[in-house]
Design an enzyme around this catalytic site. Structure first.
Site, short mmCIF file in Angstrom:
data_model
loop_
_atom_site.label_atom_id
_atom_site.label_comp_id
_atom_site.label_asym_id
_atom_site.label_seq_id
_atom_site.Cartn_x
_atom_site.Cartn_y
_atom_site.Cartn_z
N ASP A 110 -4.72 -3.82 -17.84
CA ASP A 110 -3.73 -2.75 -18.05
C ASP A 110 -3.94 -2.07 -19.40
O ASP A 110 -2.99 -1.87 -20.17
CB ASP A 110 -2.29 -3.33 -17.96
CG ASP A 110 -2.02 -3.94 -16.60
OD1 ASP A 110 -2.61 -3.48 -15.60
OD2 ASP A 110 -1.22 -4.89 -16.52
N ASN B 233 -6.08 2.90 -12.37
CA ASN B 233 -5.09 1.91 -11.95
C ASN B 233 -3.71 2.48 -12.21
O ASN B 233 -3.53 3.31 -13.09
CB ASN B 233 -5.27 0.61 -12.76
CG ASN B 233 -4.27 -0.46 -12.35
OD1 ASN B 233 -4.02 -0.67 -11.14
ND2 ASN B 233 -3.66 -1.13 -13.31
N HIS C 192 0.23 1.19 -13.09
CA HIS C 192 0.99 0.02 -13.55
C HIS C 192 2.46 0.43 -13.69
O HIS C 192 2.74 1.49 -14.26
CB HIS C 192 0.43 -0.47 -14.89
CG HIS C 192 1.11 -1.70 -15.36
ND1 HIS C 192 0.90 -2.94 -14.78
CD2 HIS C 192 2.04 -1.90 -16.33
CE1 HIS C 192 1.66 -3.84 -15.38
NE2 HIS C 192 2.36 -3.24 -16.32
N ARG D 261 -6.39 -8.22 -8.31
CA ARG D 261 -7.60 -8.91 -8.77
C ARG D 261 -8.00 -8.32 -10.10
O ARG D 261 -7.98 -7.11 -10.28
CB ARG D 261 -8.77 -8.65 -7.80
CG ARG D 261 -8.60 -9.20 -6.44
CD ARG D 261 -9.02 -10.64 -6.35
NE ARG D 261 -10.42 -10.85 -6.65
CZ ARG D 261 -10.93 -12.07 -6.84
NH1 ARG D 261 -10.16 -13.13 -6.80
NH2 ARG D 261 -12.22 -12.23 -7.08
N GLY E 24 0.78 -1.24 0.00
CA GLY E 24 0.00 0.00 0.00
C GLY E 24 0.81 1.29 0.00
O GLY E 24 0.34 2.31 0.50
#
Ligand code: GRF
Length: 200
Positions: A145, A107, A109, A91, A12
């Protein structure tokens, strides 16, 4: 005031960087309404509790994907989240979940997408021999992604780097990139044309 929901599965550090920037006002007019982990042992959950944030574990083990996603969505909707930030959430989201929150899921990446999607992107990039690596914050769509790119940051791969030092350099940039992307999306002054995010 915008409500941010964080989904994570691990240490995290991206969540912590976001939380710091929310607290200091670098991400203005926002609060972290809830942190959800699919794993009880995620370090990020401990951090959330230490910071006095609402932290919820919704175990995914043994559940069908959409069943788990429905539980997570219910928790997020109850907190009236405006934006969902995946921060090391290991997930795949079901198409059902993605449809519930159109252009509201981000997200991060650790590669310059579309290069090196999937797991261990930094190691993939290092082994491939790239001279420039980096990270990408993007909208989440049904493919892994894949959604429209919001922010990318590049780092130079030096002769004495190994996959660990490279991953560290990328992570430092991740912590900057995610908050930048959140500010862009929350400010709302952009359009998406095809795959391109264009500031207006
Ligand atoms: C980061 O490298 C992120 O890019 C990837 O998972 C990792 C999570 O790290 N999606 P942390 O849990 O935020 O420290």
């Amino acid at each position: 005031m915008k409500n941010i929901g964080i989904l994570l599965s691990g240490r995290g550090s991206n969540f912590e960087a976001i939380a710091k920037n929310v607290a200091s006002g670098k991400i203005p007019n926002a609060r972290i309404a809830i942190v959800v982990s699919n794993r009880a042992d995620a370090g990020g959950i401990e951090t959330a509790r230490r910071l006095g944030l609402e932290a919820l574990v919704i175990p995914s083990k043994g559940k069908a994907r959409e069943h788990h996603d429905r539980e997570v969505a219910a928790a997020l909707q109850q907190k009236k989240v405006d934006l969902i930030c995946l921060a090391g959430y290991l997930r795949l989201l079901s198409p059902w979940f993605v449809k519930q929150f159109p252009h509201q899921i981000l997200n991060i990446h650790p590669s310059l997408l579309p290069a090196f999607p999937g797991l261990e992107a930094q190691e993939q990039a290092f082994a491939y021999g790239v001279k420039v690596a980096g990270c990408t914050v993007h909208f989440v769509d049904e493919e892994l992604d894949h959604g429209a790119i919001i922010v990318q940051k590049a780092v130079t791969v030096l002769a004495d780097d190994d996959e660990h030092t490279l991953a560290e350099k990328i992570l430092k940039q991740e912590h900057v990139a995610y908050s930048e992307a959140i500010n862009t999306v929350l400010a709302g002054n952009y359009r998406i044309i095809g795959r391109r995010l264009v500031r207006s």
